[in-house]
Design a protein around this motif. Sequence first.
Motif, PDB file in Angstrom:
ATOM      1  N   SER A  47     -10.588  11.724  -4.576  1.00  0.00           N
ATOM      2  CA  SER A  47      -9.539  11.513  -5.579  1.00  0.00           C
ATOM      3  C   SER A  47      -8.647  10.323  -5.232  1.00  0.00           C
ATOM      4  CB  SER A  47      -8.701  12.776  -5.747  1.00  0.00           C
ATOM      5  OG  SER A  47      -8.023  13.063  -4.545  1.00  0.00           O
ATOM      6  N   ASP A  48      -9.111   9.454  -4.333  1.00  0.00           N
ATOM      7  CA  ASP A  48      -8.442   8.188  -3.981  1.00  0.00           C
ATOM      8  C   ASP A  48      -7.046   8.388  -3.397  1.00  0.00           C
ATOM      9  OD1 ASP A  48     -10.649   6.765  -4.828  1.00  0.00           O
ATOM     10  OD2 ASP A  48      -9.889   6.566  -6.877  1.00  0.00           O
ATOM     11  N   GLN A  49      -6.852   9.414  -2.610  1.00  0.00           N
ATOM     12  CA  GLN A  49      -5.566   9.638  -1.966  1.00  0.00           C
ATOM     13  C   GLN A  49      -5.300   8.627  -0.850  1.00  0.00           C
ATOM     14  OE1 GLN A  49      -3.231  12.059  -2.729  1.00  0.00           O
ATOM     15  NE2 GLN A  49      -4.504  12.459  -4.518  1.00  0.00           N
ATOM     16  N   PHE A  50      -6.356   8.030  -0.305  1.00  0.00           N
ATOM     17  CA  PHE A  50      -6.214   7.111   0.819  1.00  0.00           C
ATOM     18  C   PHE A  50      -6.443   5.661   0.408  1.00  0.00           C
ATOM     19  CE2 PHE A  50      -7.838  11.123   2.720  1.00  0.00           C
ATOM     20  CZ  PHE A  50      -6.693  11.451   3.418  1.00  0.00           C
ATOM     21  N   GLU A  51      -6.310   5.332  -0.868  1.00  0.00           N
ATOM     22  CA  GLU A  51      -6.612   3.985  -1.335  1.00  0.00           C
ATOM     23  C   GLU A  51      -5.585   2.955  -0.883  1.00  0.00           C
ATOM     24  OE1 GLU A  51      -9.128   2.267  -2.978  1.00  0.00           O
ATOM     25  OE2 GLU A  51     -10.139   4.082  -2.319  1.00  0.00           O
ATOM     26  N   ASP A  52      -4.329   3.163  -1.191  1.00  0.00           N
ATOM     27  CA  ASP A  52      -3.309   2.143  -0.928  1.00  0.00           C
ATOM     28  C   ASP A  52      -2.245   2.722  -0.002  1.00  0.00           C
ATOM     29  OD1 ASP A  52      -1.867  -0.142  -0.974  1.00  0.00           O
ATOM     30  OD2 ASP A  52      -1.117   0.098  -3.002  1.00  0.00           O
ATOM     31  N   LEU A  53      -2.520   2.696   1.280  1.00  0.00           N
ATOM     32  CA  LEU A  53      -1.589   3.269   2.247  1.00  0.00           C
ATOM     33  C   LEU A  53      -0.406   2.350   2.531  1.00  0.00           C
ATOM     34  CD1 LEU A  53      -4.131   4.779   4.773  1.00  0.00           C
ATOM     35  CD2 LEU A  53      -2.878   5.957   2.988  1.00  0.00           C
ATOM     36  N   GLU A  54      -0.597   1.055   2.400  1.00  0.00           N
ATOM     37  CA  GLU A  54       0.462   0.092   2.736  1.00  0.00           C
ATOM     38  C   GLU A  54       1.592   0.117   1.711  1.00  0.00           C
ATOM     39  OE1 GLU A  54      -0.012  -2.984   4.900  1.00  0.00           O
ATOM     40  OE2 GLU A  54      -1.726  -2.163   5.942  1.00  0.00           O
ATOM     41  N   ARG A  55       1.272   0.297   0.440  1.00  0.00           N
ATOM     42  CA  ARG A  55       2.300   0.266  -0.595  1.00  0.00           C
ATOM     43  C   ARG A  55       3.306   1.388  -0.403  1.00  0.00           C
ATOM     44  NH1 ARG A  55       1.069   2.116  -6.489  1.00  0.00           N
ATOM     45  NH2 ARG A  55       0.656   3.882  -5.162  1.00  0.00           N
ATOM     46  N   GLN A  56       2.844   2.575  -0.072  1.00  0.00           N
ATOM     47  CA  GLN A  56       3.760   3.694   0.108  1.00  0.00           C
ATOM     48  C   GLN A  56       4.689   3.465   1.296  1.00  0.00           C
ATOM     49  OE1 GLN A  56       4.232   6.142  -1.971  1.00  0.00           O
ATOM     50  NE2 GLN A  56       2.661   5.302  -3.295  1.00  0.00           N
ATOM     51  N   GLY A  57       4.194   2.794   2.323  1.00  0.00           N
ATOM     52  CA  GLY A  57       5.045   2.476   3.460  1.00  0.00           C
ATOM     53  C   GLY A  57       6.095   1.430   3.113  1.00  0.00           C
ATOM     54  N   MET A  58       5.749   0.503   2.236  1.00  0.00           N
ATOM     55  CA  MET A  58       6.691  -0.537   1.850  1.00  0.00           C
ATOM     56  C   MET A  58       7.716  -0.028   0.836  1.00  0.00           C
ATOM     57  SD  MET A  58       5.959  -3.069   3.681  1.00  0.00           S
ATOM     58  CE  MET A  58       6.858  -4.401   2.943  1.00  0.00           C
ATOM     59  N   ASN A  59       7.397   1.007   0.083  1.00  0.00           N
ATOM     60  CA  ASN A  59       8.343   1.547  -0.893  1.00  0.00           C
ATOM     61  C   ASN A  59       9.609   2.049  -0.231  1.00  0.00           C
ATOM     62  OD1 ASN A  59       6.821   0.988  -3.124  1.00  0.00           O
ATOM     63  ND2 ASN A  59       5.952   3.037  -3.300  1.00  0.00           N
ATOM     64  N   VAL A  60       9.516   2.475   1.009  1.00  0.00           N
ATOM     65  CA  VAL A  60      10.690   2.947   1.723  1.00  0.00           C
ATOM     66  C   VAL A  60      11.648   1.789   1.982  1.00  0.00           C
ATOM     67  CG1 VAL A  60      11.469   4.003   3.866  1.00  0.00           C
ATOM     68  CG2 VAL A  60       9.398   4.817   2.771  1.00  0.00           C
ATOM     69  N   LEU A  61      11.097   0.621   2.227  1.00  0.00           N
ATOM     70  CA  LEU A  61      11.926  -0.527   2.579  1.00  0.00           C
ATOM     71  C   LEU A  61      12.543  -1.218   1.368  1.00  0.00           C
ATOM     72  CD1 LEU A  61       9.580  -2.049   5.278  1.00  0.00           C
ATOM     73  CD2 LEU A  61      11.547  -0.573   5.627  1.00  0.00           C
ATOM     74  N   LEU A  62      11.926  -1.079   0.202  1.00  0.00           N
ATOM     75  CA  LEU A  62      12.408  -1.771  -0.991  1.00  0.00           C
ATOM     76  C   LEU A  62      13.435  -0.908  -1.714  1.00  0.00           C
ATOM     77  CD1 LEU A  62       8.995  -3.079  -2.300  1.00  0.00           C
ATOM     78  CD2 LEU A  62      10.683  -4.305  -0.944  1.00  0.00           C
ATOM     79  N   ASP A  63      14.480  -1.554  -2.218  1.00  0.00           N
ATOM     80  CA  ASP A  63      15.508  -0.858  -2.971  1.00  0.00           C
ATOM     81  C   ASP A  63      15.466  -1.370  -4.403  1.00  0.00           C
ATOM     82  OD1 ASP A  63      17.589   0.749  -3.617  1.00  0.00           O
ATOM     83  OD2 ASP A  63      19.130  -0.618  -2.890  1.00  0.00           O
ATOM     84  N   ASP A  64      14.704  -0.692  -5.243  1.00  0.00           N
ATOM     85  CA  ASP A  64      14.536  -1.123  -6.619  1.00  0.00           C
ATOM     86  C   ASP A  64      15.576  -0.527  -7.555  1.00  0.00           C
ATOM     87  OD1 ASP A  64      12.357  -2.603  -5.909  1.00  0.00           O
ATOM     88  OD2 ASP A  64      10.905  -1.050  -6.442  1.00  0.00           O
ATOM     89  N   ASP A  65      16.306   0.459  -7.110  1.00  0.00           N
ATOM     90  CA  ASP A  65      17.271   1.119  -7.976  1.00  0.00           C
ATOM     91  C   ASP A  65      18.536   0.274  -8.090  1.00  0.00           C
ATOM     92  OD1 ASP A  65      15.531   3.191  -8.188  1.00  0.00           O
ATOM     93  OD2 ASP A  65      16.439   4.345  -6.565  1.00  0.00           O
ATOM     94  N   ALA A  66      18.838  -0.133  -9.310  1.00  0.00           N
ATOM     95  CA  ALA A  66      20.072  -0.870  -9.548  1.00  0.00           C
ATOM     96  C   ALA A  66      21.187   0.143  -9.778  1.00  0.00           C
ATOM     97  CB  ALA A  66      19.927  -1.773 -10.762  1.00  0.00           C
ATOM     98  N   PRO A  67      22.357  -0.090  -9.227  1.00  0.00           N
ATOM     99  CA  PRO A  67      23.443   0.871  -9.435  1.00  0.00           C
ATOM    100  C   PRO A  67      23.857   0.892 -10.905  1.00  0.00           C
ATOM    101  CG  PRO A  67      24.260  -1.066  -8.312  1.00  0.00           C
ATOM    102  CD  PRO A  67      22.762  -1.204  -8.395  1.00  0.00           C
ATOM    103  N   ASP A  68      24.149   2.063 -11.405  1.00  0.00           N
ATOM    104  CA  ASP A  68      24.558   2.216 -12.794  1.00  0.00           C
ATOM    105  C   ASP A  68      26.061   1.960 -12.879  1.00  0.00           C
ATOM    106  OD1 ASP A  68      24.572   2.725 -15.454  1.00  0.00           O
ATOM    107  OD2 ASP A  68      24.464   4.904 -15.251  1.00  0.00           O
ATOM    108  N   THR A  69      26.411   0.748 -13.296  1.00  0.00           N
ATOM    109  CA  THR A  69      27.824   0.361 -13.305  1.00  0.00           C
ATOM    110  C   THR A  69      28.538   0.828 -14.552  1.00  0.00           C
ATOM    111  OG1 THR A  69      27.255  -1.779 -14.277  1.00  0.00           O
ATOM    112  CG2 THR A  69      27.415  -1.653 -11.864  1.00  0.00           C
ATOM    113  N   SER A  70      27.820   1.201 -15.595  1.00  0.00           N
ATOM    114  CA  SER A  70      28.496   1.591 -16.836  1.00  0.00           C
ATOM    115  C   SER A  70      29.335   2.849 -16.648  1.00  0.00           C
ATOM    116  CB  SER A  70      27.474   1.787 -17.955  1.00  0.00           C
ATOM    117  OG  SER A  70      26.579   2.827 -17.602  1.00  0.00           O
TER     118      SER A  70
END
Length: 72
Positions: A28-51
Amino acid sequence: MESLYILIPIAILFVIIAVAVFFWAVRSDQFEDLERQGMNVLLDDDAPDTSEHQAKDKAETHPTDKQKKDES
């Protein structure tokens, strides 16, 4: 000694279940992209909701007409 007659089949059953789960994960391709999940921890894609913060700040600094009437 008699407990081995129970424990060995249970151990074999656990091994068969573990192997089946491993092969299911591979198929079921659980081991396909192991690097992306490790990098998701380092990236901060959530923009603060200033409204919400801006609306809250305005309400605190500028009382509404109803609040003005209540105060007087």
